[in-house]
Design an enzyme around this catalytic site. Structure first.
Site: not given
Ligand code: AP5
Length: 218
Positions: A15, A90, A129, A162, A173
């Protein structure tokens, strides 16, 4: 005419990557709830401190806090012609909050784009990531490495991992997404504004598909 789009999808669907690319193509601001929370965390604001415990546990920040934050962001002048919403809404309460905000602005949602990616791919993407400290540009150790290790190609700032990209938190998550966010897909489908895009293709091809979807909706 104003154009408001939502990118909906699980953690790691791409996203943020796609919202940045679409933002450049469509000249619309990217409004990322996750990025705004991280800016507050970095700045040590009251909102950031309130959000920290939820983000670190992989849970959603309470709806009242999140809706108020997005309301404030969408009221800024750069959002009057539209925005690309990344990671918001969400929950059903956030869906209602967004509907209220847009109604007050005399606007409506053009499309909710569901970016679909298989589960095992999500874990690979998130645990590899890297994010740039200055502007949030997104990389991946294997799929999209920077030219110089640890340094952002675009602005030269440091790349970091992160805190919520640890595998254990990533799995939480994904579960939170399945329980609380996936039901929004059916909701928007019933409203006739849901579009599906295959997020498991190379980044450029996902962008092309997204642009073609947006052009059809215009
Ligand atoms: P947030 O920052 O929104 O995280 P998320 O939704 O979990 O999404 P991600 O940012 O992890 O993934 P993405 O889909 O943007 O993928 P990306 O493009 O980076 O939220 C973080 C936390 O904040 C939440 O857990 C919650 O606590 C809180 N929060 C945020 N919004 C909230 C809300 N509305 N309500 C309540 N709480 C909220 O890509 C991932 C990786 O894959 C990258 O390495 C990238 O390089 C790679 N990649 C991307 N596309 C491709 C591709 N096509 N092929 C190969 N690799 C790819």
């Amino acid at each position: 005419m104003a154009s408001y789009l939502v990118l909906l999808g699980p953690p790691g669907a791409g996203k943020g990557t796609q919202a940045k690319r679409l933002s450049r193509e469509l000249h619309l601001p990217q409004v990322s709830s996750g990025d705004i929370f991280r800016e507050h965390l970095e700045a040590g604001t009251e909102l950031g401190e309130a959000a920290r415990e939820y983000i670190d546990r992989g849970q959603l920040v309470p709806d009242d806090v999140t809706v108020a934050m997005i309301r404030e962001r969408l009221s800024q002048p750069d959002c009057t012609q539209g925005a690309i919403l990344d990671g918001f809404p969400r929950t059903m309460a956030q869906v209602e909050g967004l509907d209220d905000m847009l109604a007050e602005m005399g606007a409506s949602l053009d499309a909710v784009i569901h970016v679909q990616v298989p589960l095992e791919e999500l874990i690979r993407r998130l645990t590899g990531r890297l994010v740039c400290r200055a502007e949030g540009h997104i990389y991946h150790r294997d799929f999209n490495p920077p030219e110089e290790p640890g340094i952002c190609d675009i602005d030269g700032s440091e790349l970091y991992t992160r805190d919520d990209d640890k595998e254990e938190t990533v799995r939480k998550r994904i579960n939170v997404y399945k329980e609380q966010t996936a039901p929004l897909i059916e909701h928007y489908e019933q409203r006739g504004i849901l579009v599906r895009v295959n997020g498991a293709q190379p980044v450029e091809e996902v962008t092309e598909e997204l642009i073609s979807v947006v052009q059809k909706k215009a």
